[in-house]
Design a protein around this motif. Structure first.
Motif, short mmCIF file in Angstrom:
data_model
loop_
_atom_site.label_atom_id
_atom_site.label_comp_id
_atom_site.label_asym_id
_atom_site.label_seq_id
_atom_site.Cartn_x
_atom_site.Cartn_y
_atom_site.Cartn_z
N ASP A 126 -5.45 -50.18 4.32
CA ASP A 126 -5.58 -49.31 5.50
C ASP A 126 -6.33 -49.96 6.66
O ASP A 126 -6.09 -49.63 7.82
CB ASP A 126 -6.27 -48.00 5.11
CG ASP A 126 -5.34 -47.06 4.36
OD1 ASP A 126 -4.16 -47.43 4.18
OD2 ASP A 126 -5.79 -45.98 3.95
N LYS A 160 2.84 -44.61 0.44
CA LYS A 160 2.43 -44.94 1.80
C LYS A 160 1.47 -46.12 1.86
O LYS A 160 0.75 -46.29 2.84
CB LYS A 160 1.79 -43.72 2.44
CG LYS A 160 2.70 -42.51 2.49
CD LYS A 160 2.00 -41.31 3.12
CE LYS A 160 2.91 -40.08 3.13
NZ LYS A 160 2.24 -38.90 3.74
N TRP A 218 1.86 -48.23 5.06
CA TRP A 218 2.08 -47.53 6.32
C TRP A 218 1.15 -47.98 7.45
O TRP A 218 1.52 -47.89 8.62
CB TRP A 218 1.96 -46.03 6.11
CG TRP A 218 3.23 -45.42 5.60
CD1 TRP A 218 4.18 -46.03 4.88
CD2 TRP A 218 3.67 -44.08 5.81
NE1 TRP A 218 5.20 -45.16 4.59
CE2 TRP A 218 4.91 -43.94 5.15
CE3 TRP A 218 3.13 -42.96 6.45
CZ2 TRP A 218 5.63 -42.76 5.13
CZ3 TRP A 218 3.84 -41.77 6.44
CH2 TRP A 218 5.08 -41.67 5.79
N SER A 219 -0.04 -48.45 7.12
CA SER A 219 -0.98 -48.86 8.17
C SER A 219 -0.65 -50.23 8.74
O SER A 219 -1.20 -50.63 9.77
CB SER A 219 -2.41 -48.87 7.62
OG SER A 219 -2.52 -49.81 6.56
N THR A 278 1.33 -51.78 10.73
CA THR A 278 2.31 -51.63 11.80
C THR A 278 2.61 -52.95 12.51
O THR A 278 3.59 -53.05 13.25
CB THR A 278 1.82 -50.60 12.84
OG1 THR A 278 0.51 -50.99 13.29
CG2 THR A 278 1.74 -49.22 12.21
N ASN A 279 1.77 -53.97 12.30
CA ASN A 279 2.00 -55.28 12.91
C ASN A 279 2.54 -56.29 11.91
O ASN A 279 2.69 -57.47 12.26
CB ASN A 279 0.70 -55.82 13.52
CG ASN A 279 0.29 -55.06 14.77
OD1 ASN A 279 1.05 -54.97 15.74
ND2 ASN A 279 -0.90 -54.48 14.76
N GLU A 294 10.50 -43.79 1.46
CA GLU A 294 9.80 -44.04 2.72
C GLU A 294 8.73 -45.12 2.60
O GLU A 294 7.81 -45.20 3.42
CB GLU A 294 9.19 -42.75 3.27
CG GLU A 294 10.20 -41.63 3.45
CD GLU A 294 9.60 -40.36 4.01
OE1 GLU A 294 8.37 -40.34 4.22
OE2 GLU A 294 10.35 -39.41 4.26
N TYR A 310 8.50 -47.43 5.85
CA TYR A 310 8.48 -46.78 7.16
C TYR A 310 7.31 -47.34 7.98
O TYR A 310 6.37 -47.93 7.45
CB TYR A 310 8.33 -45.28 7.01
CG TYR A 310 9.63 -44.54 6.71
CD1 TYR A 310 10.60 -45.11 5.90
CD2 TYR A 310 9.87 -43.28 7.22
CE1 TYR A 310 11.77 -44.45 5.61
CE2 TYR A 310 11.05 -42.60 6.93
CZ TYR A 310 11.99 -43.19 6.13
OH TYR A 310 13.15 -42.53 5.85
N HIS A 311 7.36 -47.14 9.29
CA HIS A 311 6.28 -47.52 10.22
C HIS A 311 5.99 -49.03 10.18
O HIS A 311 4.85 -49.46 10.28
CB HIS A 311 4.99 -46.74 9.91
CG HIS A 311 5.18 -45.27 9.80
ND1 HIS A 311 5.52 -44.48 10.88
CD2 HIS A 311 5.13 -44.44 8.73
CE1 HIS A 311 5.65 -43.23 10.49
NE2 HIS A 311 5.42 -43.17 9.19
N MET A 312 7.04 -49.83 10.06
CA MET A 312 6.90 -51.29 10.06
C MET A 312 7.90 -51.88 11.05
O MET A 312 8.79 -52.65 10.68
CB MET A 312 7.12 -51.84 8.65
CG MET A 312 6.21 -51.20 7.61
SD MET A 312 6.59 -51.67 5.90
CE MET A 312 5.91 -53.32 5.89
N PRO A 313 7.78 -51.55 12.34
CA PRO A 313 8.80 -51.94 13.32
C PRO A 313 8.86 -53.43 13.63
O PRO A 313 9.84 -53.89 14.21
CB PRO A 313 8.41 -51.13 14.56
CG PRO A 313 6.93 -50.94 14.42
CD PRO A 313 6.69 -50.77 12.95
N GLY A 370 12.55 -47.85 7.19
CA GLY A 370 12.33 -47.27 8.50
C GLY A 370 12.95 -48.11 9.60
O GLY A 370 13.81 -48.97 9.34
#
Length: 647
Positions: A221, A242, A245-246, A248-249, A266, A269-272, A293
């Protein structure tokens, strides 16, 4: 004045530029090489400590394969300019607790590939500006917080390839500037959930090749700046939904070679910003439809050596930037959804080799406009849709080796002008009329089929082991367009039947009834045309009826005079035999290859001659045996007469 100063500076700069950057051996101790850049390299077993006589301006000292087993209290003394110190492959086993007090200016310390089993507490305390510490490939069994005390400026810590099995939860609390941490190739089974909480600047974390069995919830996290996470080659069988999920980078995530049978919904997810994801060598049984995601930057995806039988149709739908997709070596993968590759306009390489695919849907590749390399070898493909590769204008390499293909359309392989390689060998090609298009394509594109000498017929028997490119249109396919007709009259009281006679194994029968059946009693004229088509069998049983199926027609009718009407058969490459049984006409074909026929005839003559010779030899043997018996009988009678005379 100013002009003179400027001129002096210019000449000084020019003079410095003209000084060659060469080794200064004349001021360097034996066993070392010294350079004008301030670097020095010492090598060999003659070196037992830092050599005396190194240039005082030395800022980088590299020592390899020496006999320096201890860094003592004064080893690094009097080297005020030394910033980077490396002692590797030297069986170093001890460091004095005050060894670095005399060199607090150090920026980098590398002690890799030695025999260190412990590190003194507080030994690095003076190195507040140290940025890089490598203690990898040693024999460390434990690391405590006081061993890393004082390293507030540390950015790169490498502890891989030791014998660490347990790490305290607050081990890294003082390393707030750490950007790279390598714990790979140890024996770590568990990690405390808060072990990385202080590492808010961390960008690279490696925990590969350990014995991790699970990941704790919340353990990542605080790693909001993490770019790369390597946790492959562990024993991870599960992780919380999850847990990532933290991140993101995050750009690279390796989860391969673990024990995952399933992955929570999921999870990704949140891994753009994810560019690479590896899931291969996991015993995965299935994947969730809600797994991936938004990942527009994804370029490389690895999903092979699993137990998957199929994959969700939307698995790659959010990966529009994907360039290389490795979906191979899945021993149970038999089926692919029709829309699996719907949204991959940038895909360059697609590997589906070494799966168990039996078929491909017609338009499964139609949206892969940038595809250049397609690997389909080592599957169970029995057929390919005619237009499966159409529209793939960038396709340059396709591999179809070692499948179960018997024939494909030559049009299917219409590739772009930059095509370089096509693999076709290892398939059971059926070299009947259906193969004509492929044969023609191979002859026109010999430079593409690099394995053409191994692209061989498997059937029919008389073509076995012939290479496809050697088949001649005028010889092997001369009867493929032959048309035969049969005409006869029938009355209303007779059933309308058609017997399809073939000139090649299995044909398509096209029936054209020129005059429909009327309700009056006048005879009707019917013309039936059988046109050969390109399919694959060697024995045919063909019966068709325009009004009544043969199974319902009385068998006696096939023996009637009307059925035995005029039969016209154009000359073809087969001898034809037919029998009538239970209302069906069985038509059998025997290939009539000229060379084969001549060979069989010669063999027959040879066998007859051999038999005749054996008969003559037997008669001659019997004759000689009879003569021998008569001679023995005569001698025996003479012997008896002599005995009687003696008495």
């Amino acid at each position: 004045m100013d002009r003179g100063i400027k001129g002096g500076v210019l000449w000084t700069t020019l003079a410095l530029l003209l000084v060659p950057n060469v080794s200064v051996e004349e001021i360097c101790p034996r066993g070392c090489s010294c350079f004008s850049t301030g670097a020095a390299k010492c090598l060999g077993p003659a070196i037992t400590d830092i050599p005396v006589g190194l240039p005082v301006l030395t800022n980088l000292l590299v020592m390899i394969q020496t006999e320096m087993h201890v860094i003592n209290e004064r080893s690094l003394a009097n080297w005020d300019k030394l910033l980077r110190f490396s002692l590797t492959y030297s069986h170093l086993h001890s460091i004095h607790p005050k060894a670095f007090q005399v060199a607090p200016q150090l920026k980098s310390v590398k002690l890799s590939f030695n025999d260190l089993s412990t590190i003194p507490a507080g030994v690095f305390l003076p190195l507040s500006t140290l940025e890089q510490l490598h203690i990898d490939s040693n024999k460390l069994t434990i690391i405590t917080p006081d061993m890393l005390e004082g390293l507030v400026g540390l950015q790169d810590l490498d502890l891989k390839s030791n014998k660490l099995s347990d790490l305290p939860s607050h081990i890294f609390n003082g390393l707030t500037n750490l950007t790279s941490l390598n714990l790979g190739r140890n024996y770590i089974k568990t990690l405390p959930p808060n072990i990385f909480n202080a590492l808010v600047q961390l960008r690279n974390l490696s925990i590969y090749n350990n014995e991790l069995e699970s990941l704790e919830s919340g353990m990542f996290d605080s790693l909001v700046n993490l770019v790369e996470l390597k946790i492959h080659h562990n024993s991870i069988s599960s992780f919380p939904p999850k847990v990532f999920w933290s991140l993101t980078n995050l750009e690279r995530l390796t989860l391969s070679s673990n024990r995952l049978e399933s992955i929570p919904e999921e999870s990704f997810y949140h891994m753009p910003k994810l560019i690479q994801l590896t899931l291969y060598k996991n015993p995965l049984l299935s994947l969730s439809d809600q797994l991936m995601g938004f990942m527009p930057e994804m370029m490389d995806f690895y999903l092979y050596a699993t137990n998957l039988t199929t994959v969700p149709g939307n698995l790659f739908a959010n990966m529009s930037g994907l360039v290389a997709l490795n979906l191979h070596h899945n021993d149970h993968l038999k089926d692919l959804p029709s829309d699996l590759f719907c949204c991959l306009p940038n895909l360059y390489k697609l590997s589906l080799r070494n799966n168990k695919l039996e078929k491909l849907l017609p338009h499964i590749f139609s949206n892969l406009t940038s595809l250049s390399i397609l690997l389909l070898q080592e599957n169970n493909l029995k057929d390919l849709p005619r237009d499966i590769f159409h529209g793939l204008s960038s396709l340059s390499q396709i591999d179809l080796r070692n499948n179960a293909l018997k024939t494909i359309s030559g049009d299917s392989l219409s590739l772009s002008s930059n095509a370089t390689k096509v693999g076709l060998s290892g398939n059971p090609w059926n070299c009947t009329c259906n193969i004509r298009g492929l044969v023609k394509w191979i002859k026109q594109n010999e430079h593409l089929v690099l394995d053409r000498e191994d692209v061989k017929c498997d059937s029919p028997v008389y073509q076995h082991r012939h290479t496809l490119w050697s088949l001649d249109e005028d010889v092997h396919f001369k009867f493929c367009d032959t048309i035969m007709t049969e005409s006869y009259k029938t009355t209303e009281n007779n059933l309308f039947e058609t017997v399809a006679l073939l000139t090649t194994p299995t044909t398509r029968v096209e029936q054209t009834e020129t005059t429909s059946r009327a309700q009056d009693t006048t005879p009707q004229e019917t013309t039936i045309t059988a046109t050969t088509a390109t399919t694959t069998t060697t024995t045919s049983v063909i019966t068709s009826s325009s009004t009544v199926t043969p199974s319902k027609a009385p068998s006696a009718h096939y023996n009637s005079d009307s059925f035995r009407g005029k039969l016209v058969l154009e000359q073809g490459p087969e001898y034809v035999h037919h029998n009538v049984l239970n209302g069906w006409v069985y038509v059998w074909f025997l290939p009539s290859d000229t060379v084969l026929t001549g060979f069989l005839m010669s063999l027959h003559i040879l066998l007859v001659a051999t038999a005749f010779f054996l008969i003559l030899a037997t008669l001659y043997g019997m004759h000689r045996l009879t003569e021998k018996m008569e001679r023995l009988n005569a001698e025996y009678e003479c012997l008896l007469e002599g005995q009687k005379t003696a008495y």
